[in-house]
Design a protein around this motif. Structure first.
Motif, PDB file in Angstrom:
ATOM      1  N   TRP A  96     -13.740  -0.452  26.638  1.00 49.50           N
ATOM      2  CA  TRP A  96     -14.131   0.741  27.420  1.00 49.50           C
ATOM      3  C   TRP A  96     -13.323   0.978  28.679  1.00 49.50           C
ATOM      4  O   TRP A  96     -13.303   2.062  29.221  1.00 49.50           O
ATOM      5  N   LEU A  97     -12.667  -0.039  29.139  1.00 48.02           N
ATOM      6  CA  LEU A  97     -11.845   0.111  30.331  1.00 48.02           C
ATOM      7  C   LEU A  97     -10.380   0.222  29.903  1.00 48.02           C
ATOM      8  O   LEU A  97     -10.044  -0.237  28.821  1.00 48.02           O
ATOM      9  N   PRO A  98      -9.484   0.728  30.703  1.00 52.21           N
ATOM     10  CA  PRO A  98      -9.724   1.376  31.987  1.00 52.21           C
ATOM     11  C   PRO A  98     -10.601   2.625  31.875  1.00 52.21           C
ATOM     12  O   PRO A  98     -10.668   3.245  30.823  1.00 52.21           O
TER      13      PRO A  98
ATOM     14  N   HIS B 241     -11.748   1.098  48.859  1.00 51.54           N
ATOM     15  CA  HIS B 241     -12.325   0.799  47.565  1.00 51.54           C
ATOM     16  C   HIS B 241     -11.292   0.767  46.433  1.00 51.54           C
ATOM     17  O   HIS B 241     -11.305  -0.123  45.584  1.00 51.54           O
ATOM     18  N   LEU B 242     -10.406   1.737  46.431  1.00 51.94           N
ATOM     19  CA  LEU B 242      -9.484   1.833  45.303  1.00 51.94           C
ATOM     20  C   LEU B 242      -8.441   0.719  45.305  1.00 51.94           C
ATOM     21  O   LEU B 242      -8.027   0.243  44.255  1.00 51.94           O
TER      22      LEU B 242
ATOM     23  N   PHE C 105      -6.959  -5.900  30.931  1.00 49.04           N
ATOM     24  CA  PHE C 105      -6.227  -4.756  31.485  1.00 49.04           C
ATOM     25  C   PHE C 105      -5.906  -5.048  32.934  1.00 49.04           C
ATOM     26  O   PHE C 105      -6.559  -5.874  33.571  1.00 49.04           O
ATOM     27  N   ARG C 106      -4.870  -4.374  33.414  1.00 48.44           N
ATOM     28  CA  ARG C 106      -4.399  -4.654  34.778  1.00 48.44           C
ATOM     29  C   ARG C 106      -4.865  -3.643  35.803  1.00 48.44           C
ATOM     30  O   ARG C 106      -4.774  -3.885  37.000  1.00 48.44           O
ATOM     31  N   GLU C 107      -5.279  -2.477  35.325  1.00 43.27           N
ATOM     32  CA  GLU C 107      -5.698  -1.425  36.246  1.00 43.27           C
ATOM     33  C   GLU C 107      -7.077  -0.929  35.833  1.00 43.27           C
ATOM     34  O   GLU C 107      -7.322  -0.686  34.647  1.00 43.27           O
ATOM     35  N   PRO C 108      -7.979  -0.733  36.790  1.00 42.42           N
ATOM     36  CA  PRO C 108      -9.339  -0.320  36.424  1.00 42.42           C
ATOM     37  C   PRO C 108      -9.480   1.160  36.088  1.00 42.42           C
ATOM     38  O   PRO C 108     -10.309   1.518  35.263  1.00 42.42           O
ATOM     39  N   PHE C 109      -8.687   2.015  36.739  1.00 48.53           N
ATOM     40  CA  PHE C 109      -8.926   3.458  36.628  1.00 48.53           C
ATOM     41  C   PHE C 109      -7.685   4.177  36.115  1.00 48.53           C
ATOM     42  O   PHE C 109      -6.706   4.325  36.840  1.00 48.53           O
ATOM     43  N   GLY C 110      -7.759   4.616  34.870  1.00 46.98           N
ATOM     44  CA  GLY C 110      -6.597   5.267  34.266  1.00 46.98           C
ATOM     45  C   GLY C 110      -6.273   6.593  34.919  1.00 46.98           C
ATOM     46  O   GLY C 110      -5.105   6.933  35.104  1.00 46.98           O
ATOM     47  N   ALA C 111      -7.292   7.353  35.248  1.00 46.62           N
ATOM     48  CA  ALA C 111      -7.077   8.655  35.875  1.00 46.62           C
ATOM     49  C   ALA C 111      -8.023   8.769  37.055  1.00 46.62           C
ATOM     50  O   ALA C 111      -9.147   8.273  37.010  1.00 46.62           O
ATOM     51  N   LEU C 112      -7.535   9.390  38.096  1.00 43.64           N
ATOM     52  CA  LEU C 112      -8.347   9.536  39.299  1.00 43.64           C
ATOM     53  C   LEU C 112      -8.342  10.990  39.727  1.00 43.64           C
ATOM     54  O   LEU C 112      -7.310  11.655  39.700  1.00 43.64           O
ATOM     55  N   PHE C 113      -9.510  11.467  40.085  1.00 45.01           N
ATOM     56  CA  PHE C 113      -9.589  12.800  40.665  1.00 45.01           C
ATOM     57  C   PHE C 113     -10.293  12.690  42.004  1.00 45.01           C
ATOM     58  O   PHE C 113     -11.375  12.124  42.083  1.00 45.01           O
ATOM     59  N   THR C 114      -9.674  13.199  43.040  1.00 49.11           N
ATOM     60  CA  THR C 114     -10.310  13.140  44.354  1.00 49.11           C
ATOM     61  C   THR C 114     -10.713  14.552  44.778  1.00 49.11           C
ATOM     62  O   THR C 114      -9.865  15.419  44.922  1.00 49.11           O
TER      63      THR C 114
END
Length: 835
Positions: free
Chosen positions: A528-530, A544-545, A563-572
């Motif tokens: 399920w991750l990233p 946090h990020l 996996f090496r990164e938690p968040f594949g896509a980020l929207f701010t």
RNA sequence: GCCGGAGUGGCGAAAUGGCAUACGCAGCAGACUCAAAAUCUGCCGCCCGCAAGGGCGUGAGGGUUCGAGUCCCUCCUCCGGCACCA
């Protein structure tokens, strides 16, 4: 069906229906087409304003849309429940943090629900729950095991209210990110995480995140602050002590005229003890220690220093230059000592002019030759090297590798990389946090609690009225513990873990929240991750990020996640601001500014769908927006109009054959409506997929209603017309459903279908429906529109050209001129170039 | 200073290099009403003109192009990050 839009009734009904039918429950065992939609979980402060709401509404739109697109969507929510406000409330009002947190969570949950925002509440996490923080403590132990958690006495950031702070929590002006109080330096024994070991990985892997905003990647890169240069060892001429420096400009090393060293540097103390200038130097040092870090590191602060009485030898040319103790060199960066080149560094230049130290040019400015005696500022540009021994004549930039090689061969230097990033201070002298699982033993030192003994429980019965310090430390029983290693008497660590650590792995817990034996199911987490889409405020760009990325990298290296990164896509998303009634200025919403817009009242007055619609329509979601009380009227007007339209026309569009008839032979107005339907599908889909352009998507839906309005429908309308009309209404409702789900589900039902629309596939547009027989093209003369022409949609260039050249206005504007060229853009326009 | 983003009607804002200002807000006029609100209809960038029509117009100035809000260069302003970081 009621004539007036009964939002309160239908919203309550659909919220209950969604709950009862468990539409937001995710099946994480399903492995095809998964979509992990994550919205940053909040600190349970009690109430949320419309600015907070924006965040959750965006996430909800996306979750609903992806469901309609056939994805298995995981959209969970939880609470970043440890934190200072609850502890302060305990102090002031005598409410236990546990209780106030529970109440606040209940209220915020109610708010989320009444906005129609749906989550898989079976996965709710609460970071203050022992079943959660036991695993936060477990993460601490994993870092400890890998040598990434250590305790040291160091000058740390200290806020009177918030106790110790990480560097990331101190704002550029030297105040506390949380409470705004000034931050001072204090020498304290604290726990740190060695995030600096991961500086390069954190920097490099930003390249793995193309779906993050460029701005956030840039901010992280800035924060990590990699700089490449050389380390060169100078030696104290009088004593032979080594004095290494870091420089990014080894090409200027022949221009060194003094060496600048930080007042806190241990070498200074060692050298001056008993030396002739001891008093003078010590005076200067003690004065500097009184100056706050913010002032010390401010470029505007006047550069001051004192000659130490000692000299250092430049290993490149053997020259001995004076060693100055200065206020502008920082102990925390590089080696705490700087080779000073006044001719080519502005700071060194200012200092040298102040104290009459020589300026020596070693890089020439080819445009205007430099004269050290009359220079008014440092020359930091490039040029050929001069007065630099064997390197004379080389271009300075080209010479750097050779100079570093020279130093390496001579054994007095090498290339070196320095980062701005500092280790992460994770201990806090506060009660309401996860206890650090460590026991201090007189014999064994700081010993980690055994994993099977977790959690180290936070006692409930503490006295919050202690004036100073951590109430945990004065608890009767908590501090006493047996050493996990030797069994002897020990003292339990009473510091708690920073809130940031609790929130930097919660997205893993959501995947398997019930597991009591592990923090997360490894297989499920790897599937399920990233996270497919993370949504939150830009204020977490480096807190946090960055922390979450670090922890995930450590867990990866320890073999816990794949996996090496938690968040594949980020929207701010941007903040919602509102003019303050006090001074008319625009501020982000806050109680102190008195400009908070409460969604609770708006929901009562207008309904959740209106609130959602306006929040999304207010502007591009990534940009800050100004809340307008009139704007929300526009949103409710649209929904009322839509409701009314279905109400008025429902008798004409029920009981018909399914589907839409072929368009051949339909009257133009009906074909036009059909086309508008498919245009809307195409554009709304595009707007959602391409960068969350919800404001624009909603505008498209409004256009569709305008198009429906433009089409007459009544008793005399043919069955075909009615079917097209019905299809237009239905499509509008489907397209609207992620944005305004209650009214959509209600109208969908009224139109004779089974809601919820979450289970209905998102419509596809048909290219044939978009096709036209005839199109209107623009006719330009020299790039200016001078007329219009109607041609058949498949008209070839020649036909279009002919149509354009016969236009009366075109003839008028080309009169007396020669037509040089005719540009034909099929389906769009013709441009006649004449002169 | 370095890096990133933005600048379009009265306002929030739209526009794969191809008709600038969609959609909404506000405003104006009208219909309905005893009246108001709500609702509906129409108008609504600036300038000239009775009109038809024309001129100007996307922060400023250049450039590329048949054609630029969009691409390139220079500059201005605002927002965000970093910054006495060697």
């Amino acid at each position: 069906m009621q004539e007036k839009y009964p939002f309160a009734e239908i919203e309550a009904r659909w919220q209950k229906l969604w709950d009862d039918s468990a539409c937001f429950t995710a099946d994480t065992s399903r492995s095809d087409k998964k979509f992990y939609c994550l919205t940053m979980f909040p600190y349970p402060s009690g109430t949320m304003h419309v600015g907070h709401g924006r965040n959750y509404i965006i996430g909800d739109v996306l979750a609903r849309y992806k469901k309609m697109r056939g994805f298995e969507v995981l959209s969970p929510m939880g609470w970043d429940a440890f934190g200072l406000p609850a502890e302060n409330a305990a102090k002031d009002k005598g409410i236990h943090p546990k209780d106030s947190t529970r109440q606040n969570i209940a209220h915020m949950k109610r708010q989320l629900r009444q906005w129609g925002v749906g989550y898989d509440w079976n996965r709710e996490v609460d970071t203050s729950d022992p079943e959660y923080y036991r695993w936060t403590q477990w993460i601490f132990l994993q870092l400890h095991k890998r040598g990434l958690a250590y305790r040291k006495c160091a000058p740390v950031n200290w806020c009177e209210l918030c106790t110790t702070l990480a560097n990331e929590e101190v704002l550029a002006d030297g105040t506390c990110d949380r409470c705004g109080r000034p931050v001072a330096k204090r020498d304290l024994d604290q726990w740190f995480f060695k995030i600096t070991d991961y500086a390069q990985k954190l920097l490099d892997d930003l390249d793995l995140l193309p779906k993050w905003p460029e701005k956030v990647r840039q901010m992280q890169a800035n924060w990590i602050g990699r700089s490449e240069g050389a380390r060169v060892e100078f030696t104290v001429s009088e004593t032979g002590d080594p004095c290494p420096i870091f420089t990014t400009r080894p090409d200027t090393i022949y221009g060194v005229t003094f060496l600048a060293i930080a007042p806190e540097h241990p070498l200074v103390r060692k050298l001056i003890a008993g030396s002739p200038r001891e008093t003078e130097v010590m005076d200067f040092i003690s004065r500097q220690l009184m100056v706050s870090a913010a002032v010390r590191s401010d470029g505007a602060t006047r550069k001051e220093g004192v000659f130490s009485g000692f000299h250092v030898r430049n290993p490149f040319n053997g020259e001995n230059v004076p060693l100055w103790v200065t206020n502008y060199v920082l102990m925390e960066y590089g080696t705490g000592a700087v080779m000073a080149v006044p001719a080519h560094d502005q700071r060194d230049f200012e200092f040298a002019r102040e104290y009459g130290i020589p300026v020596k040019v070693v890089i020439q400015n080819e445009e205007r030759p430099l004269d050290a005696t009359v220079m008014t500022e440092a020359y930091v540009g490039d040029g050929p090297m001069v007065a630099s021994g064997p390197f004379d004549g080389q271009r300075n930039r080209d010479a750097i590798p050779g100079m570093i090689r020279h130093a390496a061969q001579g054994g007095f230097g090498d290339s070196s990389v320095t980062y701005r990033l500092r280790d992460w201070l994770i201990s806090r002298q506060r009660y309401w946090g996860a206890p650090i699982p460590i026991v201090h033993c007189g014999k064994c030192g700081a010993v980690p609690v055994r994993e099977e003994d977790l959690p180290v429980l936070l006692p409930d019965d503490v006295d919050f009225r202690v004036e100073r310090g951590n109430p945990l430390a004065s608890h009767a029983a908590f501090p006493s513990a047996k050493c996990p290693s030797c069994g002897g008497p020990g003292k339990r660590e009473t510091d708690t873990l920073a809130q940031w650590l609790c929130s930097c792995w919660y997205f893993l817990r959501y995947v398997s929240p019930g597991r009591a034996d592990v923090p997360f199911d490894r297989e499920d987490v790897n599937r399920w991750l990233p996270v497919d889409q993370y949504i939150g405020g830009v204020e977490h760009a480096v807190l946090h990020l960055l922390y979450s990325r670090f922890i995930v990298k450590v867990l990866h290296d320890a073999g816990h996640v794949g996996f090496r990164e938690p968040f594949g896509a980020l929207f701010t998303q941007g903040m919602i601001c509102k003019r303050s009634s006090k001074d008319g200025q625009l501020y982000k919403m806050s109680k102190s500014k008195g400009n908070v817009v409460s969604p609770d009242e708006l929901v009562v007055e207008y309904g959740a769908d209106t609130l959602r619609l306006y929040t999304l329509f207010i502007g591009p979601p990534e940009k800050d927006a100004e809340w307008s009380d009139q704007g929300i009227e526009g949103a409710v007007r649209f929904l009322r109009r839509l409701w009314r339209k279905v109400y008025d026309k429902r008798q004409f569009i029920t009981g018909l054959e399914a589907g839409v008839p072929p368009m051949d032979g339909m009257e133009p107005a009906v074909r036009e409506l059909h086309r508008a339907v498919h245009t809307a599908i195409q554009q709304v889909t595009f707007d959602i997929e391409e960068g969350f352009r919800f404001n624009s998507a909603i505008a498209r839906i409004m256009e569709l209603l305008n198009a429906i309005d433009a089409c007459e429908l009544g008793e005399s309308s043919s069955a075909g017309t009615r079917r097209v009309y019905r299809n237009a209404m239905e499509t509008l409702v489907v397209l609207l459903s992620p944005f305004a789900p209650h009214i959509s589900d209600e109208l969908w039902t009224e139109l004779g279908h089974k809601a919820p629309l979450m289970a209905v596939p998102w419509p596809e547009f048909s290219p044939e429906a978009l096709a036209r027989d005839e199109i209107e093209i623009a006719v330009q003369v020299n790039g200016k529109v001078r007329g219009r022409a109607v041609v058949s949609a498949d008209a070839d260039r020649e036909t279009m050209e002919k149509a354009a050249l016969s236009d009366a206005n075109v003839l008028k504007f080309t009169e007396g001129m020669t037509v040089r060229k005719v540009i034909v853009v099929p389906g769009k326009l013709v441009n006649v170039v004449a002169s």
